[in-house]
Scaffold this motif. Structure first.
Motif, PDB file in Angstrom:
ATOM      1  N   ASP A 238      -9.904  13.851   3.416  1.00 54.86           N
ATOM      2  CA  ASP A 238      -8.778  12.965   3.681  1.00 54.86           C
ATOM      3  C   ASP A 238      -8.292  12.266   2.404  1.00 54.86           C
ATOM      4  OD1 ASP A 238      -8.858  13.662   6.311  1.00 54.86           O
ATOM      5  OD2 ASP A 238     -10.020  11.926   6.946  1.00 54.86           O
ATOM      6  N   PHE A 239      -7.911  13.063   1.416  1.00 55.68           N
ATOM      7  CA  PHE A 239      -7.432  12.496   0.155  1.00 55.68           C
ATOM      8  C   PHE A 239      -6.149  13.195  -0.253  1.00 55.68           C
ATOM      9  CE2 PHE A 239     -12.095  12.774  -0.075  1.00 55.68           C
ATOM     10  CZ  PHE A 239     -12.374  11.421  -0.011  1.00 55.68           C
ATOM     11  N   HIS A 240      -5.311  12.469  -0.966  1.00 55.68           N
ATOM     12  CA  HIS A 240      -4.196  13.129  -1.635  1.00 55.68           C
ATOM     13  C   HIS A 240      -4.780  13.763  -2.890  1.00 55.68           C
ATOM     14  CE1 HIS A 240      -0.590  13.992  -3.787  1.00 55.68           C
ATOM     15  NE2 HIS A 240       0.156  13.572  -2.779  1.00 55.68           N
ATOM     16  N   PRO A 241      -4.647  15.090  -3.041  1.00 56.20           N
ATOM     17  CA  PRO A 241      -5.334  15.740  -4.162  1.00 56.20           C
ATOM     18  C   PRO A 241      -4.841  15.273  -5.531  1.00 56.20           C
ATOM     19  CG  PRO A 241      -3.834  17.262  -3.044  1.00 56.20           C
ATOM     20  CD  PRO A 241      -3.904  16.038  -2.205  1.00 56.20           C
ATOM     21  N   GLY A 242      -3.632  14.740  -5.586  1.00 55.61           N
ATOM     22  CA  GLY A 242      -3.099  14.306  -6.871  1.00 55.61           C
ATOM     23  C   GLY A 242      -3.439  12.866  -7.225  1.00 55.61           C
ATOM     24  N   ARG A 243      -4.105  12.193  -6.339  1.00 52.96           N
ATOM     25  CA  ARG A 243      -4.426  10.776  -6.576  1.00 52.96           C
ATOM     26  C   ARG A 243      -5.873  10.680  -7.060  1.00 52.96           C
ATOM     27  NH1 ARG A 243      -2.752   8.537  -1.575  1.00 52.96           N
ATOM     28  NH2 ARG A 243      -0.640   8.479  -2.407  1.00 52.96           N
TER      29      ARG A 243
ATOM     30  N   LEU B 208       2.256   1.722  -3.384  1.00 50.73           N
ATOM     31  CA  LEU B 208       1.175   2.161  -4.275  1.00 50.73           C
ATOM     32  C   LEU B 208       0.885   3.654  -4.077  1.00 50.73           C
ATOM     33  CD1 LEU B 208      -0.672   0.934  -6.435  1.00 50.73           C
ATOM     34  CD2 LEU B 208      -2.348   0.462  -4.641  1.00 50.73           C
TER      35      LEU B 208
ATOM     36  N   ASN C 149      -7.647   5.304  -7.586  1.00 50.56           N
ATOM     37  CA  ASN C 149      -6.364   4.951  -6.957  1.00 50.56           C
ATOM     38  C   ASN C 149      -6.398   5.124  -5.441  1.00 50.56           C
ATOM     39  OD1 ASN C 149      -4.967   4.036  -9.171  1.00 50.56           O
ATOM     40  ND2 ASN C 149      -4.225   6.066  -9.745  1.00 50.56           N
TER      41      ASN C 149
ATOM     42  N   ARG D  52      -7.837   2.056  -4.348  1.00 48.49           N
ATOM     43  CA  ARG D  52      -6.888   0.941  -4.552  1.00 48.49           C
ATOM     44  C   ARG D  52      -5.869   0.891  -3.416  1.00 48.49           C
ATOM     45  NH1 ARG D  52      -3.874   1.717  -9.681  1.00 48.49           N
ATOM     46  NH2 ARG D  52      -2.880  -0.249  -9.142  1.00 48.49           N
ATOM     47  N   VAL D  53      -5.420   2.085  -3.010  1.00 49.85           N
ATOM     48  CA  VAL D  53      -4.464   2.138  -1.889  1.00 49.85           C
ATOM     49  C   VAL D  53      -5.116   1.586  -0.622  1.00 49.85           C
ATOM     50  CG1 VAL D  53      -3.250   3.713  -0.327  1.00 49.85           C
ATOM     51  CG2 VAL D  53      -3.081   4.046  -2.797  1.00 49.85           C
ATOM     52  N   LEU D  54      -6.360   2.020  -0.376  1.00 54.06           N
ATOM     53  CA  LEU D  54      -7.059   1.525   0.816  1.00 54.06           C
ATOM     54  C   LEU D  54      -7.276   0.017   0.734  1.00 54.06           C
ATOM     55  CD1 LEU D  54      -9.850   4.184   1.552  1.00 54.06           C
ATOM     56  CD2 LEU D  54      -7.694   3.814   2.749  1.00 54.06           C
TER      57      LEU D  54
ATOM     58  N   THR E  54      -4.434  12.025   4.926  1.00 49.28           N
ATOM     59  CA  THR E  54      -4.637  10.603   4.607  1.00 49.28           C
ATOM     60  C   THR E  54      -4.127   9.685   5.714  1.00 49.28           C
ATOM     61  OG1 THR E  54      -2.566  10.652   3.376  1.00 49.28           O
ATOM     62  CG2 THR E  54      -4.584  10.902   2.110  1.00 49.28           C
TER      63      THR E  54
ATOM     64  N   ALA F 235      -5.465  -2.134  -0.863  1.00 45.68           N
ATOM     65  CA  ALA F 235      -4.175  -2.809  -0.647  1.00 45.68           C
ATOM     66  C   ALA F 235      -3.836  -2.857   0.846  1.00 45.68           C
ATOM     67  CB  ALA F 235      -3.068  -2.079  -1.414  1.00 45.68           C
ATOM     68  N   ALA F 236      -4.124  -1.753   1.535  1.00 49.50           N
ATOM     69  CA  ALA F 236      -3.789  -1.695   2.966  1.00 49.50           C
ATOM     70  C   ALA F 236      -4.673  -2.620   3.794  1.00 49.50           C
ATOM     71  CB  ALA F 236      -3.922  -0.259   3.470  1.00 49.50           C
ATOM     72  N   THR F 237      -5.897  -2.813   3.334  1.00 50.56           N
ATOM     73  CA  THR F 237      -6.815  -3.630   4.125  1.00 50.56           C
ATOM     74  C   THR F 237      -6.890  -5.075   3.638  1.00 50.56           C
ATOM     75  OG1 THR F 237      -8.625  -2.844   2.749  1.00 50.56           O
ATOM     76  CG2 THR F 237      -8.275  -1.700   4.797  1.00 50.56           C
TER      77      THR F 237
ATOM     78  N   ALA G 246       0.836  -1.205   0.000  1.00 49.05           N
ATOM     79  CA  ALA G 246       0.000   0.000   0.000  1.00 49.05           C
ATOM     80  C   ALA G 246       0.873   1.257   0.000  1.00 49.05           C
ATOM     81  CB  ALA G 246      -0.915  -0.001   1.227  1.00 49.05           C
TER      82      ALA G 246
ATOM     83  N   ARG H 165      -8.511  13.224 -10.714  1.00 48.28           N
ATOM     84  CA  ARG H 165      -7.816  13.514  -9.457  1.00 48.28           C
ATOM     85  C   ARG H 165      -8.821  13.967  -8.393  1.00 48.28           C
ATOM     86  NH1 ARG H 165      -4.103  18.000 -10.415  1.00 48.28           N
ATOM     87  NH2 ARG H 165      -3.026  17.375  -8.516  1.00 48.28           N
TER      88      ARG H 165
END
Lengths: 242, 296
Positions: free
Chosen positions: B83-88, A9, B92, B95-97, A81, B99-101, A6, B124
């Motif tokens: 709670d987001f990365h503005p560039g993502r 990613l 995605n 997808r990150v979440l 985040t 992958a983490a979970t 993660a 974005r």
């Protein structure tokens, strides 16, 4: 392992920062390589130090891997985040461990082009000449660059995880290395064997009388990493995410 | 079950949560209500292990959040919509979440469909409207298909259509037997969907009740107007019905029904010009319980 995936990613899916760092790093490496080679080839015989110079130009990557390590920790706080990261992995030391893994991978990715570019350009520019040759010593210096970059990336990460604020990390790291350590060394010369800057020099194989041995330097940096890592874990565990 | 037990949180000199205790029933939608600054968000963040309590504890299924085996698969949370990365991209981000979970990435497309964000998923997140961000937050909460959902002001930023969509989504999720704990300071948002409410004010517990109970508790009484107000008052007193207030021809009667008042008047031959049960909504109940005069 899934947390490491993660974290990687996260870097991969918001690549602007990484790209910016890589481009800045490559620009400096390219400039340094061209300047070094241009200066060397002005002489009838290439200086004996040229191979070593080419092998060490990539050490500039350490500045960028430190920054990258810090950004891996602080970007999450900046954008909020970190809340979702801690919801997914509430045992926060696991998050720090995953970020440390990501910082190691990122450091390798940053060092690779920084050491390859000078070698390739020098190979094209002076590779056919008898007085230029990369040997075992140079490859060792390159390997040490990877190691040094990994260590400083971790330092950047741990400082970033402790402070949270990007600007604060940059100010602290630069202030430490550029002002505090030299001042400390001048005031208390006995401390010089235990300073981060000199230890990094020892890991990289820098020359000079005051540079500690590789083993001593690794031990000093390991101690710093242990303390900073513990601090990062304690502060991160105690931190309220509001 | 979510259980909050003697929870206190101090931020330096400020007491955000003050000895708070309540339980959230399994399989119900429970509203967590209170004015801005009441301590709702702090309480939710303590439940989710993001904020350390000064005293007391908050558990989900009897455990601290960090002790759950697979937290995001057991509890889904919507906190801030930023709670987001503005560039993502939205996709995605999920997808990150995922992958983490440890959730398969195929689940990302499923939740994007649920929140109706498929078309914008490649853009974005920094360019999303607040409503789209809320939808993305909800998608993130649903990724692990959790049985418990903790939602902090999820309707913030949603337009009326979005609020209706959220209500329907929450109803459908509750119909699947999920436990939903939803905070709000805007009663109209949750009034139609919650089974019961927990109200807090200035960090302290005020009341926990079903919405019907709560409305009944603060019901407004009976308004009755008569040209024979004095006689009516006497008749009501005689029947043991309390008159809360009187103003000329107008009486307000507490703790009685319109039928009772009408029958008492008829028995005495008293003319009535008006006989109305004062209606009370959850909003009024909330305002009544959290007004400065209530001391709550």
């Amino acid at each position: 392992m899934r947390l490491l995936g993660a974290e990687l990613l996260k870097i991969w899916t918001a690549p602007r920062t990484l790209l910016g760092i890589v481009l800045a790093e490559l620009a400096i490496v390219l400039l340094g390589t061209i300047t070094t080679l241009h200066s060397a080839t002005n002489e009838p015989v290439l200086p004996s130090s040229l191979s070593r110079d080419i092998a060490t130009i990539g050490q500039v990557a350490l500045l960028f891997t430190t920054l990258m390590g810090a950004l891996i920790a602080t970007t999450e706080y900046r954008h909020g985040t970190i809340t979702l990261t801690f919801l997914a992995a509430p045992v926060r030391e696991k998050v720090i461990a995953a970020k440390a893994g990501a910082a190691l991978v990122a450091s390798g990715l940053l060092v690779l082009p920084a050491v390859l570019l000078p070698v390739v350009i020098a190979g094209i520019w002076v590779g056919g000449r008898d007085d230029y040759r990369l040997g075992g010593d140079e490859y060792e210096l390159i390997a040490r660059t990877f190691l040094g970059a990994a260590l400083v990336a971790m330092i950047g990460l741990f400082v970033g995880a402790s402070l949270k604020r990007q600007l604060g990390v940059v100010i602290l790291v630069l202030g430490w290395l550029l002002f505090l350590e030299p001042a400390l060394e001048a005031l208390v010369p006995e401390t010089q064997d235990y300073l981060v800057g000199r230890a990094i020099g020892g890991v990289l194989g820098s020359t000079g009388d005051d540079i500690p041995s590789f083993g001593h330097a690794c031990a000093v940096l390991a101690a710093y990493l242990g303390v900073l890592g513990a601090l990062a874990v304690v502060l991160t565990r105690r931190r309220d995410i509001t | 079950m979510i259980e909050v037990d003697n929870l206190t949180k101090r931020f330096r000199k400020t007491v955000a949560v003050d000895d708070l205790s309540f339980k959230v029933r399994d399989g119900a939608i429970t509203g967590f209500l209170g004015p801005n600054g009441a301590g709702k968000t702090t309480t939710l963040r303590i439940i989710l292990g993001l904020v350390r309590p000064t005293a007391g504890r908050a558990t989900v299924k009897g455990r601290l959040y960090r002790e759950l085996e697979e937290p995001p698969r057991e509890v889904g949370a919507v906190l801030e919509a930023s709670d987001f990365h503005p560039g993502r991209s939205g996709r995605n981000h999920l997808r990150v979440l995922a992958a983490a979970t440890g959730v398969p990435s195929s689940r990302v497309e499923e939740v994007l469909r649920v929140v109706d964000l498929e078309e914008a998923a490649g853009r974005r997140a920094g360019g999303y409207s607040l409503g789209m961000r809320q939808r993305l937050s909800i998608a993130g909460a649903l990724l692990g298909d959790p049985r418990v959902l903790v939602l902090d002001e999820p309707a913030n930023g949603l337009d009326p259509q979005g609020i209706r969509w959220l209500r329907e989504l929450l109803r459908s999720l509750a119909a699947e037997g999920r436990t939903i704990f939803i905070s709000s300071h805007v009663l109209a948002e949750v009034e139609q969907i919650v089974d019961e409410v927990v109200i807090i004010h200035r960090g302290k517990f005020v009341v926990q009740a079903s919405t019907a109970e709560l409305v009944a508790r603060v019901a407004g009484g009976i308004r009755v107007r008569s040209p024979q107000a004095d006689q009516l008052r006497a008749a009501l007193d005689e029947a043991g019905v309390r008159v809360a207030s009187s103003d000329g021809e107008l009486l307000t009667v507490a703790e009685a029904t319109t039928a009772q008042v009408g029958e008492i008047a008829a028995a005495k031959g008293i003319v009535l010009h008006e006989l109305v049960a004062e209606s009370s909504s959850l909003e009024e109940a909330f305002l009544d319980l959290t007004s400065p005069e209530s001391g709550g």
